[in-house]
Design a protein around this motif. Structure first.
Motif, mmCIF file in Angstrom:
data_model
loop_
_atom_site.group_PDB
_atom_site.id
_atom_site.type_symbol
_atom_site.label_atom_id
_atom_site.label_comp_id
_atom_site.label_asym_id
_atom_site.label_seq_id
_atom_site.Cartn_x
_atom_site.Cartn_y
_atom_site.Cartn_z
ATOM 1 N N LEU A 116 0.830 -1.489 0.035
ATOM 2 C CA LEU A 116 -0.208 -0.048 -0.543
ATOM 3 C C LEU A 116 0.736 0.901 0.334
ATOM 4 N N TRP A 117 1.878 1.195 0.792
ATOM 5 C CA TRP A 117 2.941 2.636 0.964
ATOM 6 C C TRP A 117 4.319 2.049 0.967
ATOM 7 N N ASN B 90 2.561 3.622 -6.661
ATOM 8 C CA ASN B 90 3.292 1.927 -6.689
ATOM 9 C C ASN B 90 1.963 1.307 -7.342
ATOM 10 N N ALA B 91 2.427 0.162 -7.545
ATOM 11 C CA ALA B 91 1.456 -0.833 -8.940
ATOM 12 C C ALA B 91 1.323 -1.365 -8.734
ATOM 13 N N PHE B 92 1.128 -1.615 -6.831
ATOM 14 C CA PHE B 92 0.170 -2.700 -6.605
ATOM 15 C C PHE B 92 -1.031 -2.492 -6.553
ATOM 16 N N THR B 93 -1.836 -3.947 -6.767
ATOM 17 C CA THR B 93 -3.215 -3.154 -7.399
ATOM 18 C C THR B 93 -4.097 -4.570 -6.376
ATOM 19 N N THR C 94 9.299 4.413 -4.791
ATOM 20 C CA THR C 94 10.278 5.215 -4.527
ATOM 21 C C THR C 94 10.925 4.483 -3.679
ATOM 22 N N LEU C 95 11.091 2.786 -3.067
ATOM 23 C CA LEU C 95 11.754 2.203 -2.480
ATOM 24 C C LEU C 95 12.679 1.735 -3.135
ATOM 25 N N SER D 156 4.026 0.087 9.009
ATOM 26 C CA SER D 156 3.539 -0.531 7.554
ATOM 27 C C SER D 156 5.064 -0.296 7.076
ATOM 28 N N SER D 157 6.444 -0.310 7.220
ATOM 29 C CA SER D 157 7.207 -0.853 6.402
ATOM 30 C C SER D 157 7.644 -1.691 6.933
ATOM 31 N N ASP D 158 6.852 -2.845 6.936
ATOM 32 C CA ASP D 158 6.803 -3.988 7.626
ATOM 33 C C ASP D 158 7.831 -5.164 6.898
#
Length: 542
Positions: free
Chosen positions: A169-170, A174-177, A476-477, A526-528
């Motif tokens: 999600l974050w 990003n390109a995740f659906t 961005t990562l 959330s940065s898991d």
């Protein structure tokens, strides 16, 4: 991200204040459609607002917030409205009651209200299996997949580790659906047994939004506008794609740099639809959030027809116990805390409190209800404000539950700072002043392409004499690999939370593996990174 953790360290003067009273903003709610009118009303508040002004002034001064909008409901009526600061620090564009903020995880209560509407309409049951609506849905354990009910998506007791899978999600973009999330859940290893404890997650609220779409026969965003925003008259709330300039008056998130508030993750002219909408992607203004609060505190007959008393009770009843922290016990004399469907709840000084918070990078919010008093408050902040939110929320709550208490905002702020200083060394951010870029030669044994089954592909490849990390679906990562002592870390170009890189040699048929962890143990859950399990799939291209 949602519910990320940021400590305010402001040093500059607060932005000039603009105050707006409740007159001509918040009418008694009319039963006609739309249920909540936005017409200008007669003044409804007579309360002395000086106590609220002192609370707001003290918090703004302590934390140097770029912008704030706060409103208070007393006995069902809006008694106080205050706006402070600017949509963009230094711009001169003042925050108003119509300024849009990201409400982040306060979106969850709107998602559960939408689901409650579908239950009232006979299109959904809380006990229905998730696979009835989403046949591809899978959790890591097949038994959990078969037994996961719609209700289980909402109580943070699924077995997912805290923030599990949030890297889908974050950070944005990003390109995740949403389909990627439904697919990826099967590969996230549980952190505890199903329904045994509370661990906050966001992915299953995204799944809940897709359940709503399947049951309601329309996309989540369409349903939210049709079933929640429009009938309640939440005319400024936004979800999905929209035009920033056509809507207008939009607050931008801020971070702290060198003692100044600076914009981070600024909006473009076109706001895109985002995967995380059902978990935390809605934006609203103060006016609409106060209307939303009054819908729960003093619902009209028309609003009770919009969502039945039975479903209202289900949403705001305890479903999963939450451990009561020592701080909450000491500050609030709390004995029990629980999660409902999109709401937290606890006893505070002997009074029942139902609330939620929202956190995104540079945006913080809180909505708090005292149902037995028909009172509550909401505030929206466009800056780093973890401690500021805690202090402001505590002070506004105590105004109702312990009005004679002598503790002021600085007392609570000082207590939070003492707690942070007393954390053990293992729970603190390490000193990175001696880090240096790792060389391609020293990392030659570990460079290559890697894959995690839910996050996808990343490249760890030479760039000149250094080594660069990049993620295929999360642009961005991307950053430079650094060496700190005898360990390696990646320092992101975009300012995201840096991560340790721990390499494991090939063993038998198992290829080289890569594990990651947050550099700051107190960082945004959330940065898991800890949930990632990379295996090398090939060499870097020449």
């Amino acid at each position: 991200m949602l519910l990320g953790l940021f400590a305010a360290t402001a040093t500059q003067a607060a932005t000039p204040t603009a105050s707006t009273g409740p007159a001509a903003l918040f009418p008694p709610v009319a039963p006609a459609a739309p249920i909540a009118s936005t017409a200008a009303p007669a003044p409804i508040a007579t309360a002395d607002t000086r106590a609220y002004d002192r609370i707001v002034d003290d918090v703004v001064a302590r934390y140097r917030l770029p912008g704030l909008a706060v409103g208070v409901v007393e006995d069902g009526k809006v008694a106080y409205v205050r706006t402070v600061g600017e949509t963009v620090a230094g711009s001169g564009h003042e925050i108003t009651p119509q300024t849009l903020f990201k409400i982040a995880s306060n979106s969850k209560a709107m998602t559960t209200a939408l689901l409650g509407r579908l239950v009232d309409q006979g299109k959904l049951r809380w006990d229905d299996p998730v696979t009835k609506y989403l046949p591809p849905f899978r959790m890591h354990d097949p038994w959990v997949t078969a037994n996961m009910r719609v209700a289980d998506l909402l109580t943070h007791s699924s077995g997912l580790p805290e923030g599990g899978g949030d890297l889908m999600l974050w950070p944005e973009p990003n390109a995740f659906t949403r389909a990627d999330i439904i697919h990826g859940l099967a590969y996230i290893k549980p952190g505890y047994s199903f329904r045994s404890q509370y661990q906050y997650d966001n992915l299953l609220y995204v799944v809940a939004g897709e359940v709503a779409a399947a049951a309601g026969g329309a996309p989540y965003e369409t349903l939210m506008r049709r079933e929640v925003f429009e009938p309640l008259g939440l005319s400024r709330c936004q979800v999905g794609a929209w035009d920033r300039d056509a809507v207008g008056d939009v607050a931008q998130p801020h971070g702290r740099e060198h003692g100044r508030n600076v914009v981070v993750d600024a909006d473009g002219a076109q706001i895109p639809a985002i995967t995380s909408a059902a978990a935390g992607g809605i934006r609203c203004d103060l006016t609409d959030m106060l209307s939303w609060a009054r819908n729960w505190l003093v619902p009209t007959p028309a609003q009770l027809a919009w969502l039945s008393p039975a479903q209202r009770q289900v949403l705001q009843s305890p479903h999963m116990l939450i451990p009561v922290s020592a701080q909450r016990r000491a500050w609030d004399n709390a004995h029990v805390m629980a999660y409902g469907y999109g709401w937290r709840m606890a006893d505070v000084d002997g009074q029942w409190n139902v609330w939620h918070t929202g956190t995104l990078n540079g945006m913080y919010s809180m909505l708090s209800l005292l149902p037995d008093r028909r009172s509550g408050f909401v505030f929206l902040i466009n800056g780093e404000a973890d401690d500021a939110r805690t202090v402001l929320g505590e002070m506004l709550t105590k105004h109702f539950t312990a009005p004679g208490e002598a503790r002021d905002a600085n007392w609570y702020a000082d207590a939070l700072e003492r707690e942070a200083r007393q954390r053990p060394a293992a729970a603190r951010m390490p000193d990175t002043s001696s880090q240096r870029p790792a060389t391609a030669a020293e990392l030659a044994a570990w460079t290559g392409n890697y894959r995690d089954p839910w996050f996808g592909d990343v490249a760890l490849c030479p760039r000149g004499d250094q080594v660069h990390f990049s993620a295929a679906k999360s642009p961005t990562l991307a950053g430079t690999v650094m060496r700190l002592g005898d360990r390696y870390l990646v320092h992101w170009d975009s300012g995201n939370l840096d991560a340790w890189l721990d390499f494991h040699p090939a063993s038998g048929k198992q290829p080289v593996a890569l594990r990651m962890a947050k550099l700051d143990p107190q960082g945004d859950f959330s940065s898991d990174y800890e949930d990632l399990d990379f295996q090398r799939t090939g060499s870097c291209r020449p």
